[in-house]
Design an enzyme around this catalytic site. Structure first.
Site, short mmCIF file in Angstrom:
data_model
loop_
_atom_site.label_atom_id
_atom_site.label_comp_id
_atom_site.label_asym_id
_atom_site.label_seq_id
_atom_site.Cartn_x
_atom_site.Cartn_y
_atom_site.Cartn_z
N ARG A 1 33.13 37.53 41.91
CA ARG A 1 33.07 37.63 43.38
C ARG A 1 32.49 38.97 43.78
O ARG A 1 32.39 39.89 42.97
CB ARG A 1 34.47 37.44 43.98
CG ARG A 1 35.53 38.39 43.41
CD ARG A 1 36.75 38.54 44.31
NE ARG A 1 37.43 37.34 44.75
CZ ARG A 1 38.45 36.75 44.13
NH1 ARG A 1 38.89 37.22 42.97
NH2 ARG A 1 39.04 35.69 44.65
N THR A 2 32.08 39.07 45.03
CA THR A 2 31.73 40.37 45.62
C THR A 2 33.00 40.93 46.24
O THR A 2 33.69 40.23 46.98
CB THR A 2 30.64 40.20 46.70
OG1 THR A 2 29.45 39.74 46.06
CG2 THR A 2 30.35 41.51 47.40
N HIS A 3 33.33 42.16 45.86
CA HIS A 3 34.55 42.79 46.40
C HIS A 3 34.23 43.60 47.65
O HIS A 3 33.14 44.17 47.79
CB HIS A 3 35.19 43.69 45.35
CG HIS A 3 35.88 42.93 44.26
ND1 HIS A 3 35.23 42.50 43.13
CD2 HIS A 3 37.16 42.51 44.13
CE1 HIS A 3 36.08 41.85 42.36
NE2 HIS A 3 37.27 41.85 42.94
N ASN B 1 49.18 43.65 35.55
CA ASN B 1 49.86 44.94 35.36
C ASN B 1 51.00 45.04 36.36
O ASN B 1 50.98 44.38 37.40
CB ASN B 1 48.87 46.11 35.58
CG ASN B 1 48.21 46.07 36.95
OD1 ASN B 1 47.20 45.40 37.15
ND2 ASN B 1 48.79 46.77 37.90
N HIS C 1 33.02 40.95 35.20
CA HIS C 1 32.68 39.99 36.24
C HIS C 1 31.23 39.60 36.00
O HIS C 1 30.35 40.45 36.04
CB HIS C 1 32.78 40.62 37.63
CG HIS C 1 34.16 41.00 38.04
ND1 HIS C 1 34.85 40.34 39.02
CD2 HIS C 1 34.98 41.97 37.61
CE1 HIS C 1 36.03 40.89 39.16
NE2 HIS C 1 36.14 41.88 38.32
N SER D 1 39.58 38.72 38.14
CA SER D 1 39.78 39.48 36.91
C SER D 1 40.78 38.78 36.01
O SER D 1 41.88 38.44 36.43
CB SER D 1 40.35 40.88 37.22
OG SER D 1 39.46 41.58 38.04
N GLU E 1 46.88 51.75 44.05
CA GLU E 1 47.81 52.32 45.02
C GLU E 1 48.52 53.55 44.45
O GLU E 1 48.62 53.74 43.24
CB GLU E 1 48.88 51.29 45.41
CG GLU E 1 48.32 50.09 46.14
CD GLU E 1 47.48 49.20 45.25
OE1 GLU E 1 47.81 49.05 44.05
OE2 GLU E 1 46.47 48.65 45.74
N SER F 1 41.21 41.69 46.69
CA SER F 1 40.37 40.53 47.03
C SER F 1 41.17 39.48 47.77
O SER F 1 42.27 39.75 48.27
CB SER F 1 39.80 39.93 45.73
OG SER F 1 40.83 39.32 44.97
I1 8IG Z 1 43.87 43.51 38.03
O1 8IG Z 1 47.72 47.16 40.65
C1 8IG Z 1 44.58 44.62 39.48
N1 8IG Z 1 43.95 44.68 40.64
N2 8IG Z 1 45.16 47.05 44.45
N3 8IG Z 1 46.46 47.11 42.52
C2 8IG Z 1 45.35 46.67 43.19
N4 8IG Z 1 44.46 45.86 42.64
C3 8IG Z 1 44.68 45.48 41.38
C4 8IG Z 1 45.79 45.89 40.64
C5 8IG Z 1 46.73 46.75 41.24
N5 8IG Z 1 45.69 45.33 39.43
#
Ligand code: 8IG
Length: 263
Positions: free
Chosen positions: A83-85, A226, A63, A31, A184, A203
Protein backbone atom coordinates in the site's frame (compact mmCIF):
# COMPACT_ATOMS: atom_id res chain seq x y z
CA UNK A 1 -10.28 14.79 -13.11
CA UNK A 2 -12.07 13.59 -9.96
CA UNK A 3 -10.67 10.82 -7.75
CA UNK A 4 -13.50 8.55 -8.89
CA UNK A 5 -12.72 9.18 -12.56
CA UNK A 6 -9.01 8.41 -12.00
CA UNK A 7 -9.99 5.19 -10.19
CA UNK A 8 -12.25 4.26 -13.11
CA UNK A 9 -9.35 4.75 -15.52
CA UNK A 10 -7.17 2.52 -13.33
CA UNK A 11 -9.92 -0.12 -13.21
CA UNK A 12 -10.32 -0.02 -17.01
CA UNK A 13 -6.56 -0.49 -17.49
CA UNK A 14 -6.60 -3.26 -14.84
CA UNK A 15 -9.28 -5.08 -16.83
CA UNK A 16 -7.20 -4.82 -20.02
CA UNK A 17 -3.97 -6.00 -18.37
CA UNK A 18 -5.50 -8.85 -16.36
CA UNK A 19 -8.09 -9.93 -18.91
CA UNK A 20 -10.63 -9.88 -16.07
CA UNK A 21 -13.37 -7.30 -16.37
CA UNK A 22 -14.91 -7.83 -12.96
CA UNK A 23 -13.22 -8.51 -9.63
CA UNK A 24 -15.24 -9.58 -6.59
CA UNK A 25 -13.16 -9.05 -3.46
CA UNK A 26 -10.11 -6.86 -2.87
CA UNK A 27 -7.37 -7.53 -0.34
CA UNK A 28 -4.64 -5.16 0.78
CA UNK A 29 -1.65 -6.90 2.33
CA UNK A 30 0.10 -5.05 5.14
CA UNK A 31 3.43 -5.63 6.84
CA UNK A 32 3.88 -9.30 7.55
CA UNK A 33 0.98 -10.45 5.35
CA UNK A 34 2.79 -10.82 2.01
CA UNK A 35 3.82 -14.48 2.48
CA UNK A 36 0.15 -15.38 3.05
CA UNK A 37 -0.73 -14.52 -0.57
CA UNK A 38 0.59 -17.86 -1.86
CA UNK A 39 -2.22 -19.81 -0.17
CA UNK A 40 -5.04 -17.75 -1.66
CA UNK A 41 -5.20 -19.39 -5.06
CA UNK A 42 -3.71 -19.31 -8.51
CA UNK A 43 -2.56 -15.92 -9.81
CA UNK A 44 -4.06 -15.32 -13.25
CA UNK A 45 -2.18 -12.03 -13.63
CA UNK A 46 0.57 -10.14 -11.80
CA UNK A 47 1.18 -6.50 -12.69
CA UNK A 48 3.17 -3.59 -11.29
CA UNK A 49 1.06 -0.90 -9.65
CA UNK A 50 2.88 1.65 -11.80
CA UNK A 51 1.22 0.16 -14.91
CA UNK A 52 -2.07 1.68 -13.73
CA UNK A 53 -2.97 5.40 -13.75
CA UNK A 54 -2.71 7.11 -10.36
CA UNK A 55 -0.37 4.64 -8.63
CA UNK A 56 3.17 5.49 -7.54
CA UNK A 57 6.08 3.17 -6.75
CA UNK A 58 6.25 1.34 -3.40
CA UNK A 59 8.70 2.80 -0.90
CA UNK A 60 9.13 0.37 2.00
CA UNK A 61 11.36 -2.74 2.28
CA UNK A 62 9.11 -5.81 2.44
CA UNK A 63 6.34 -4.02 0.52
CA UNK A 64 6.30 -4.97 -3.14
CA UNK A 65 4.43 -2.67 -5.52
CA UNK A 66 2.46 -5.33 -7.32
CA UNK A 67 -1.14 -6.28 -7.88
CA UNK A 68 -2.29 -9.85 -8.41
CA UNK A 69 -5.51 -11.10 -9.87
CA UNK A 70 -6.17 -14.45 -8.21
CA UNK A 71 -8.80 -17.08 -8.91
CA UNK A 72 -10.05 -18.47 -5.62
CA UNK A 73 -12.93 -20.92 -6.09
CA UNK A 74 -15.67 -18.97 -7.85
CA UNK A 75 -14.27 -15.58 -6.77
CA UNK A 76 -11.83 -13.33 -8.56
CA UNK A 77 -9.61 -11.59 -6.02
CA UNK A 78 -7.80 -8.32 -6.55
CA UNK A 79 -4.79 -8.42 -4.24
CA UNK A 80 -2.63 -5.38 -3.55
CA UNK A 81 0.72 -6.70 -2.31
CA UNK A 82 1.58 -3.34 -0.79
CA UNK A 83 0.00 0.00 0.00
CA UNK A 84 0.91 3.67 -0.13
CA UNK A 85 1.29 4.96 3.42
CA UNK A 86 0.20 8.37 4.62
CA UNK A 87 3.74 9.06 5.90
CA UNK A 88 5.11 8.94 2.33
CA UNK A 89 3.68 12.43 1.89
CA UNK A 90 1.95 11.68 -1.44
CA UNK A 91 -1.36 12.82 -0.03
CA UNK A 92 -4.47 11.11 1.22
CA UNK A 93 -5.87 10.60 -2.29
CA UNK A 94 -2.81 8.47 -3.19
CA UNK A 95 -3.30 6.41 0.00
CA UNK A 96 -6.88 5.47 -0.88
CA UNK A 97 -6.52 5.19 -4.68
CA UNK A 98 -6.25 1.35 -4.51
CA UNK A 99 -9.50 1.20 -2.55
CA UNK A 100 -11.30 3.39 -5.09
CA UNK A 101 -9.79 1.34 -7.93
CA UNK A 102 -11.09 -1.85 -6.30
CA UNK A 103 -14.58 -0.37 -6.09
CA UNK A 104 -14.40 0.75 -9.73
CA UNK A 105 -13.22 -2.78 -10.68
CA UNK A 106 -16.46 -4.20 -9.31
CA UNK A 107 -15.42 -5.33 -5.83
CA UNK A 108 -18.16 -5.42 -3.20
CA UNK A 109 -15.92 -6.11 -0.22
CA UNK A 110 -12.38 -5.30 0.81
CA UNK A 111 -10.11 -7.01 3.33
CA UNK A 112 -7.66 -4.51 4.81
CA UNK A 113 -4.76 -6.15 6.61
CA UNK A 114 -1.88 -4.55 8.46
CA UNK A 115 0.99 -5.20 10.81
CA UNK A 116 0.71 -3.26 14.03
CA UNK A 117 1.75 -2.81 17.61
CA UNK A 118 -0.43 -4.36 20.29
CA UNK A 119 -1.27 -2.98 23.72
CA UNK A 120 -2.61 -6.23 25.13
CA UNK A 121 0.09 -8.48 26.55
CA UNK A 122 -2.19 -11.45 25.92
CA UNK A 123 -1.49 -10.93 22.18
CA UNK A 124 2.08 -12.09 21.49
CA UNK A 125 3.72 -11.14 18.17
CA UNK A 126 2.10 -13.26 15.45
CA UNK A 127 -1.45 -12.87 16.79
CA UNK A 128 -4.16 -11.83 14.28
CA UNK A 129 -6.83 -9.51 15.73
CA UNK A 130 -10.08 -8.40 14.06
CA UNK A 131 -10.53 -4.64 13.86
CA UNK A 132 -13.83 -3.80 15.57
CA UNK A 133 -13.53 -0.03 15.21
CA UNK A 134 -10.89 2.63 14.73
CA UNK A 135 -9.62 5.97 15.98
CA UNK A 136 -8.13 8.06 13.19
CA UNK A 137 -5.36 10.23 14.66
CA UNK A 138 -4.14 11.51 11.30
CA UNK A 139 -6.75 14.28 11.56
CA UNK A 140 -7.35 13.81 7.82
CA UNK A 141 -10.17 12.44 5.70
CA UNK A 142 -10.04 10.95 2.20
CA UNK A 143 -13.39 12.60 1.51
CA UNK A 144 -13.57 16.14 0.22
CA UNK A 145 -16.60 18.37 0.36
CA UNK A 146 -19.87 18.17 2.26
CA UNK A 147 -20.28 14.41 2.04
CA UNK A 148 -21.15 13.18 5.53
CA UNK A 149 -20.45 9.46 5.48
CA UNK A 150 -21.77 7.30 8.32
CA UNK A 151 -19.04 5.19 9.95
CA UNK A 152 -21.25 3.23 12.34
CA UNK A 153 -20.37 -0.46 11.85
CA UNK A 154 -17.55 0.56 9.46
CA UNK A 155 -15.86 -2.78 10.15
CA UNK A 156 -18.71 -5.07 9.14
CA UNK A 157 -20.12 -7.01 12.08
CA UNK A 158 -21.32 -9.62 9.57
CA UNK A 159 -17.78 -10.24 8.31
CA UNK A 160 -16.34 -10.26 11.84
CA UNK A 161 -18.88 -12.86 12.93
CA UNK A 162 -17.99 -14.94 9.89
CA UNK A 163 -14.29 -14.77 10.82
CA UNK A 164 -15.03 -15.94 14.34
CA UNK A 165 -16.98 -18.89 12.93
CA UNK A 166 -13.86 -19.83 10.98
CA UNK A 167 -11.56 -19.20 13.96
CA UNK A 168 -13.29 -18.82 17.34
CA UNK A 169 -9.99 -17.85 19.01
CA UNK A 170 -9.90 -14.49 17.15
CA UNK A 171 -10.09 -11.46 19.43
CA UNK A 172 -11.26 -7.99 18.40
CA UNK A 173 -9.76 -4.58 19.06
CA UNK A 174 -9.85 -0.87 18.31
CA UNK A 175 -7.14 0.15 15.83
CA UNK A 176 -5.54 3.56 16.23
CA UNK A 177 -3.82 5.09 13.22
CA UNK A 178 -0.93 7.46 13.87
CA UNK A 179 0.61 9.43 10.97
CA UNK A 180 4.08 7.83 11.46
CA UNK A 181 6.65 7.04 10.21
CA UNK A 182 8.13 7.12 13.71
CA UNK A 183 6.71 4.71 16.25
CA UNK A 184 4.97 6.03 19.36
CA UNK A 185 6.48 7.16 22.60
CA UNK A 186 5.51 5.21 25.72
CA UNK A 187 3.43 8.25 26.80
CA UNK A 188 1.51 8.15 23.51
CA UNK A 189 0.83 4.46 24.03
CA UNK A 190 -0.54 5.24 27.50
CA UNK A 191 -2.80 7.83 25.83
CA UNK A 192 -3.98 5.19 23.34
CA UNK A 193 -4.86 2.90 26.22
CA UNK A 194 -6.86 5.65 27.94
CA UNK A 195 -8.83 6.58 24.81
CA UNK A 196 -9.79 2.95 24.25
CA UNK A 197 -7.27 1.76 21.67
CA UNK A 198 -5.88 -1.79 21.51
CA UNK A 199 -3.75 -1.70 18.34
CA UNK A 200 -1.48 1.00 16.87
CA UNK A 201 -0.36 1.38 13.30
CA UNK A 202 0.22 3.69 10.36
CA UNK A 203 -2.45 2.62 7.88
CA UNK A 204 -5.97 1.28 7.34
CA UNK A 205 -8.30 3.95 8.79
CA UNK A 206 -8.19 6.31 5.80
CA UNK A 207 -8.62 3.34 3.46
CA UNK A 208 -11.56 2.03 5.47
CA UNK A 209 -13.27 5.43 5.30
CA UNK A 210 -12.77 5.60 1.52
CA UNK A 211 -14.06 2.04 1.21
CA UNK A 212 -17.22 2.91 3.10
CA UNK A 213 -17.71 6.02 0.98
CA UNK A 214 -17.41 3.79 -2.12
CA UNK A 215 -19.98 1.36 -0.73
CA UNK A 216 -17.60 -1.53 0.00
CA UNK A 217 -18.09 -3.88 2.91
CA UNK A 218 -14.94 -3.70 5.06
CA UNK A 219 -13.11 -6.40 6.95
CA UNK A 220 -10.02 -5.29 8.87
CA UNK A 221 -7.48 -7.73 10.30
CA UNK A 222 -4.35 -6.69 12.15
CA UNK A 223 -1.36 -8.89 12.70
CA UNK A 224 0.26 -7.90 15.97
CA UNK A 225 3.95 -7.95 15.12
CA UNK A 226 5.27 -6.24 18.24
CA UNK A 227 4.14 -5.05 21.63
CA UNK A 228 3.54 -1.27 21.51
CA UNK A 229 6.28 1.06 22.75
CA UNK A 230 7.09 0.92 26.44
CA UNK A 231 5.18 -2.30 27.13
CA UNK A 232 7.93 -4.90 26.81
CA UNK A 233 10.90 -2.58 27.40
CA UNK A 234 12.39 -3.76 24.08
CA UNK A 235 13.03 -1.27 21.22
CA UNK A 236 10.85 -1.59 18.07
CA UNK A 237 12.47 -2.92 14.92
CA UNK A 238 11.16 -3.18 11.31
CA UNK A 239 13.21 -6.35 10.64
CA UNK A 240 11.36 -8.00 13.54
CA UNK A 241 8.06 -7.06 11.89
CA UNK A 242 9.04 -8.85 8.68
CA UNK A 243 10.30 -11.89 10.56
CA UNK A 244 7.09 -12.13 12.59
CA UNK A 245 5.17 -12.04 9.31
CA UNK A 246 7.21 -14.89 7.87
CA UNK A 247 6.67 -16.93 11.01
CA UNK A 248 2.91 -16.25 11.02
CA UNK A 249 2.44 -16.66 7.24
CA UNK A 250 1.00 -20.15 7.45
CA UNK A 251 -1.69 -19.15 9.90
CA UNK A 252 -2.53 -15.89 8.10
CA UNK A 253 -2.74 -17.63 4.72
CA UNK A 254 -4.97 -20.31 6.18
CA UNK A 255 -7.19 -17.68 7.81
CA UNK A 256 -7.63 -15.62 4.62
CA UNK A 257 -8.17 -18.72 2.50
CA UNK A 258 -10.97 -19.92 4.76
CA UNK A 259 -12.62 -16.51 5.09
CA UNK A 260 -12.59 -15.37 1.45
CA UNK A 261 -15.02 -17.98 0.04
CA UNK A 262 -17.56 -16.98 2.70
CA UNK A 263 -17.43 -13.21 2.10
I1 8IG B 1 4.35 -3.47 12.20
O1 8IG B 1 4.11 -0.32 17.20
C1 8IG B 1 4.00 -1.90 13.30
N1 8IG B 1 3.50 -0.81 12.76
N2 8IG B 1 2.38 3.20 14.83
N3 8IG B 1 3.26 1.41 16.03
C2 8IG B 1 2.85 1.96 14.85
N4 8IG B 1 2.90 1.29 13.71
C3 8IG B 1 3.37 0.05 13.75
C4 8IG B 1 3.80 -0.58 14.92
C5 8IG B 1 3.75 0.15 16.13
N5 8IG B 1 4.20 -1.81 14.60
Amino acid sequence: MTATELAQQAADQLARLTGVDHHDIALVLGSGWLPAVESLGEATADIATTELPGFSAAAVAGHSGRIRSIRSGDRQLLVFLSRTHYYEGKGVAAVVHPVRTAAAAGCRAIVLTNGCGGLNEAWPPGTPVLIRDHINLTARSPIEGAHFVDLTDLYSSRLRALCREVDPTLDEGVYVQFPGPHYETPAEIEMVRRIGGDLVGMSTTLEAIAAREAGLEVLGISLVTNLAAGISGEPLDHAEVLETGRAAAGRMGDLLTRIVPRI
